[in-house]
Design a protein around this motif. Structure first.
Motif, PDB file in Angstrom:
ATOM      1  N   TYR A  24     -19.263  10.973 -35.336  1.00  0.00           N
ATOM      2  CA  TYR A  24     -20.038  11.825 -34.430  1.00  0.00           C
ATOM      3  C   TYR A  24     -19.970  13.257 -34.931  1.00  0.00           C
ATOM      4  O   TYR A  24     -18.891  13.778 -35.206  1.00  0.00           O
ATOM      5  CB  TYR A  24     -19.473  11.744 -33.004  1.00  0.00           C
ATOM      6  CG  TYR A  24     -20.175  12.612 -31.986  1.00  0.00           C
ATOM      7  CD1 TYR A  24     -19.684  13.879 -31.657  1.00  0.00           C
ATOM      8  CD2 TYR A  24     -21.327  12.170 -31.368  1.00  0.00           C
ATOM      9  CE1 TYR A  24     -20.333  14.674 -30.728  1.00  0.00           C
ATOM     10  CE2 TYR A  24     -21.979  12.954 -30.423  1.00  0.00           C
ATOM     11  CZ  TYR A  24     -21.487  14.204 -30.109  1.00  0.00           C
ATOM     12  OH  TYR A  24     -22.124  14.986 -29.183  1.00  0.00           O
ATOM     13  N   ILE A  33     -24.965  10.279 -34.357  1.00  0.00           N
ATOM     14  CA  ILE A  33     -24.052   9.149 -34.270  1.00  0.00           C
ATOM     15  C   ILE A  33     -24.339   8.274 -35.481  1.00  0.00           C
ATOM     16  O   ILE A  33     -25.426   7.696 -35.596  1.00  0.00           O
ATOM     17  CB  ILE A  33     -24.253   8.359 -32.969  1.00  0.00           C
ATOM     18  CG1 ILE A  33     -23.965   9.247 -31.750  1.00  0.00           C
ATOM     19  CG2 ILE A  33     -23.383   7.109 -32.946  1.00  0.00           C
ATOM     20  CD1 ILE A  33     -24.361   8.617 -30.424  1.00  0.00           C
ATOM     21  N   ALA A  55     -19.609   8.632 -27.425  1.00  0.00           N
ATOM     22  CA  ALA A  55     -20.389   9.642 -28.138  1.00  0.00           C
ATOM     23  C   ALA A  55     -21.629  10.031 -27.361  1.00  0.00           C
ATOM     24  O   ALA A  55     -21.991  11.217 -27.280  1.00  0.00           O
ATOM     25  CB  ALA A  55     -20.764   9.120 -29.526  1.00  0.00           C
TER      26      ALA A  55
END
Length: 278
Positions: A24, A33, A55
């Motif tokens: 991330y 991501i 995330a």
């Protein structure tokens, strides 16, 4: 192993220690991501699912993030769930159900809660649950050579991560059934033609084009963007009269914000606006 033979559920676990299986990062108001198990075409584990959902929630909570991009390392998007995960699940109906509802579906719920634009950049394979994960995104950009398939039926399964809900809303019920019942694979060009992806790019240009578009979105009013996204999804379940009533409220709220005043001023002065999300 060829793309046609890639299991829609995923691939076997590799030997040796795992690298950081999900990365991330935030730059220029864009959160990325990156699925990072290239040795198995980014097949996901349940720990990776936890990281993925976290995330998305981190991006939602971060006022500096305006757009989220999901992509895969090593020339693939995602080949679905790692078969080693399936082998490790207790062979009872409740355990198998919980693997989805308390595991894999965390990403779907986090994506539903994300108010910011979510873009999938798809290269290589997006198969089975890997394609379902891309369908959860608001937009999909694909490489010409990408190979997309809801191939669950080839191993006697049903789509487990939203494919039967999301795919018909993109390509229509008839085309969705064709793809779901046959397990056929389409490339990026065909995926764009049928509405499965928004845009198709040359393989080497995919990420550059995706981030160029993401930067455009990041430069828009975050309040307006969030309201537009919510209104579009809500309106799929509303009649026109209710939608118009909803939008009237949204418009009144937007026009009371500092960002609206800044957008109007910047437009009149022919300059780029500076938004503060208020």
């Amino acid at each position: 192993m060829s793309d046609e033979n890639t299991s829609p559920a995923g691939a076997g676990a590799p030997d040796g220690p795992e690298p950081d299986e999900l990365i991330y990062a935030v730059e220029d108001a864009i959160a990325t991501i990156t699925l990072n198990r290239p040795q198995v075409r980014n097949a996901f584990t349940l720990t990776m699912i936890d990281r993925w959902a976290d995330a998305l929630r981190t991006a939602e909570a971060d006022p500096q993030v305006r757009v989220v991009v999901v992509t895969g390392a090593g020339g693939a998007f995602c080949s679905g769930i790692d078969l080693a995960v399936l082998s490790g699940i207790e062979p009872t109906p409740i355990a198998r159900r919980r693997m989805l509802t308390e595991g894999v579906h965390k990403v779907a719920r986090a994506a539903l809660d994300l108010s910011k634009p979510l873009i999938a950049a798809i290269s290589g394979v997006a198969v089975g649950a890997g394609l379902d994960m891309a369908l959860m995104c608001d937009m999909r950009f694909a490489a010409r050579s990408a190979r997309l398939s809801e191939g669950y039926i080839r191993i006697g399964l049903v789509p487990g991560d939203g494919g039967t809900y999301l795919l018909p809303r993109l390509v229509g019920p008839a085309k969705a059934l064709e793809l779901l019942l046959s397990g056929d694979t389409v490339d990026g060009v065909e995926a764009e033609r049928i509405g499965l992806v928004n845009r198709v790019h040359d393989d080497e240009a995919l990420l550059a084009e995706t981030y160029a578009f993401a930067r455009r979105l990041a430069g828009m009013s975050p309040i307006s963007s969030a309201m537009i996204k919510k209104a579009v999804y809500q309106s799929q379940h509303l009649d026109l009269r209710t939608n118009l009533d909803l939008i009237a409220s949204h418009m009144a709220i937007v026009q009371s914000t500092e960002d609206y005043a800044e957008a109007r001023a910047a437009f009149g002065e022919r300059r780029a606006p500076t938004f503060v999300n208020r």
